[in-house]
Design an enzyme around this catalytic site. Structure first.
Site, PDB file in Angstrom:
ATOM      1  N   HIS A 196      65.434  32.471 123.427  1.00  0.00           N
ATOM      2  CA  HIS A 196      65.949  31.548 124.432  1.00  0.00           C
ATOM      3  C   HIS A 196      67.138  32.112 125.201  1.00  0.00           C
ATOM      4  O   HIS A 196      67.624  31.493 126.144  1.00  0.00           O
ATOM      5  CB  HIS A 196      66.341  30.234 123.739  1.00  0.00           C
TER       6      HIS A 196
ATOM      7  N   LYS B 209      73.499  24.218 130.539  1.00  0.00           N
ATOM      8  CA  LYS B 209      74.055  23.751 129.269  1.00  0.00           C
ATOM      9  C   LYS B 209      75.535  24.111 129.237  1.00  0.00           C
ATOM     10  O   LYS B 209      75.906  25.290 129.337  1.00  0.00           O
ATOM     11  CB  LYS B 209      73.358  24.409 128.079  1.00  0.00           C
TER      12      LYS B 209
ATOM     13  N   HIS C 149      69.198  21.916 134.186  1.00  0.00           N
ATOM     14  CA  HIS C 149      68.713  22.874 133.192  1.00  0.00           C
ATOM     15  C   HIS C 149      69.905  23.627 132.595  1.00  0.00           C
ATOM     16  O   HIS C 149      69.768  24.363 131.634  1.00  0.00           O
ATOM     17  CB  HIS C 149      67.726  23.856 133.825  1.00  0.00           C
TER      18      HIS C 149
ATOM     19  N   LYS D  63      69.521  33.960 127.787  1.00  0.00           N
ATOM     20  CA  LYS D  63      69.383  34.145 129.227  1.00  0.00           C
ATOM     21  C   LYS D  63      70.505  35.059 129.697  1.00  0.00           C
ATOM     22  O   LYS D  63      71.635  34.622 129.915  1.00  0.00           O
ATOM     23  CB  LYS D  63      69.392  32.779 129.930  1.00  0.00           C
TER      24      LYS D  63
END
Length: 525
Positions: free
Chosen positions: A143, A397, A395, A145
């Site tokens: 996950h 966080k 999207h 990025k």
């Protein structure tokens, strides 16, 4: 009046040691109003929203702004989803077919449809190289990025962000990017990185150590990132002012200060060095996914929230916690309607999930603060501002600690949502180890770290610009650092009958485009 219509109307070493010296001070800065000093831009930027007007995209960044430099020769892309033609389209036309693009993914099953598509795309380009991350945990994902970029002028750059490398995430979804300065090549072999835990938290050399340790974990089964590690070790990271916070899948021992820490333990270790203001405070956890956390709030309170509540400052109150997550009504009225909700996840169907909703409900707050059923609570601090992103579904966080003075103690941008898979389980009662399922990366910043020539500074919310506006003038002068806010304030609590958006449920009420919703497969994370 139609609600969607109503909403539209409402619309270097010496300098480093001085900058980091404040980390050893156990006393928080005294509460005072701010005098306008030298304003510094936000350490992160929001991504550009295609269907919003230019004034709401001030200081925002697009993918081509990051990858469009014709000096780029090599790029490593770490992510969950990749659209290779889309990524290549962001490079300058002159070098698009020459840039060595390395794509790191987590689709370890050879017959996985996502891996097959990725392999077919890569086969069309001689300069694209695929690398599969080790996935030792059954329910984990790759996950993270992150981009690592090399240029022909002997500089490198690290970018940590929240978007998948697909068109959807770079058009009308709210995301953000932190970028390092351009890092020059070292004149001689760097020896500081060998010292690991002895380096100050938040320093560039410590960032380098932690990043390289993270990358070395990709070598579990086969060479994956070794060539990247061997190259990065020759670059000078001293200009970076941030802490690298990552999760690595597996079982990890918490013992020993020199041992790398991952997940919630990494956050806890870092925050032990970060001063906060005394008095009331609250931490806003803003995420795009809430996993199944348990019928009781033990893990949430005693593991994740306790780690986030850690600080250098003694005898501080435990902060309150607020969770920002959109409702179905907010997704319906987002720019792309229900399609935006494809990558925003939680579940409230089973009895255990309903019990989880019960303890989360008092914390839940809206993404778009213009909901008829919501309530602005009287205890909410008087921070007020329009982010310009209410209609661009989240999207992104972020985890941000706000204090009683309406300033910010620290802020974290990360790929990690609110889940045990991302942050790690509670320590095992028998071994003391923690178990993490997914790969994640993030950065944590705080005001003392970012004050270039000041020992004292404050971080303040900045809306629709990376640079904070003017502040009241009183005695004293403090450096002012803006933090670009992705959501509007003050926050608005859920109404008593409101529930979070559930992507796996059917939604029969038409969205802003006149569509209803049945959940498709192939969701993004």
């Amino acid at each position: 009046m139609d609600r969607s219509r109503k909403r539209n109307l409402d619309n270097e070493e010496d300098e480093e040691s001085r900058a980091l010296s404040s980390l050893s001070r156990p006393i928080s800065p005294p509460r005072k109003r701010i005098r306008q000093g030298q304003a510094q831009k936000s350490p992160w930027q929001l991504t550009r929203i295609r269907d919003l007007p230019g004034e709401l995209n001030r200081d925002a960044v697009g993918l081509r702004d990051i990858l469009g430099d014709p000096l780029i020769t090599e790029c490593w892309q770490f992510n969950f989803l990749h659209d290779i033609p889309f990524v290549l389209s962001a490079f300058d036309d002159m070098v698009r077919n020459k840039v060595q693009l390395h794509v790191v993914h987590g689709f370890w099953k050879k017959d996985d449809e996502s891996r097959v598509v990725l392999s077919d795309q890569a086969a069309q380009f001689h300069n694209v190289h695929l690398h599969c991350a080790p996935m030792p945990e059954m329910f984990g994902t790759h996950h993270s990025k992150m981009m690592v970029i090399f240029r022909s002028d002997d500089t490198a750059q690290v970018a940590i962000h929240t978007a998948n490398m697909i068109p959807k995430d770079w058009t009308n979804m709210t995301n953000a990017v932190w970028r390092s300065p351009r890092l020059p090549r070292l004149g001689e072999q760097d020896t500081l990185f060998q010292q690991g835990q002895q380096l100050p938290i938040g320093s560039g050399t410590r960032f380098k150590v932690d990043l390289l340790e993270y990358l070395k974990h990709y070598e579990l089964y086969r060479p994956t990132c070794k060539q990247l590690v061997d190259r990065l070790v020759n670059f000078d990271f001293s200009s970076i002012r941030a802490a690298f916070i990552a999760s690595v899948p597996g079982r990890h021992n918490l013992g020993g200060a020199r041992r790398p820490a991952w997940g919630w333990a990494a956050v806890q270790r870092c925050l032990r060095h970060v001063p906060v203001e005394r008095g009331r405070s609250h931490i806003v956890v803003q995420i795009s996914s809430i996993a199944t956390l348990g019928a009781k709030d033990d893990w949430l309170q005693r593991t994740l929230f306790d780690s986030l509540a850690t600080s250098l400052t003694p005898n501080t109150r435990r902060p309150g916690f607020k969770v920002v997550f959109p409702t179905a009504d907010e997704i319906r009225n987002s720019i792309d309607g229900y399609a935006s909700g494809r990558s925003i996840h939680t579940k409230i169907q089973s009895p255990q999930q309903l019990r989880q909703l019960g303890y989360l409900r008092p914390m839940l707050h809206h993404w778009a603060n213009d909901c008829a059923d919501g309530a602005k609570l009287p205890e909410e601090p008087p921070i007020s501002g329009d982010s310009g992103r209410d209609r661009a579904a989240p999207h992104i966080k972020t985890y941000i600690r706000f204090n009683e003075s309406n300033t910010i103690d620290w802020a974290m941008l990360t790929s990690a949502n609110m889940s045990k898979q991302a942050w790690g389980e509670a320590p095992s009662s028998t071994t003391g180890n923690i178990r993490i399922a997914s790969w994640e990366v993030g950065v944590l910043v705080w005001p003392e770290l970012l004050c270039e020539d000041h020992r004292d500074g404050v971080m303040v919310s900045s809306f629709q610009s990376d640079t904070p506006g003017a502040a009241p003038v009183t005695e004293g002068q403090r450096a002012i650092i803006g933090l670009r806010m992705p959501y509007s304030m003050p926050l608005q609590a859920y109404g008593k009958d409101e529930v979070p958006w559930v992507a796996t449920a059917a939604h029969s009420e038409p969205d802003c485009k006149g569509c209803t919703w049945m959940y498709p497969t192939g969701d993004s994370a």
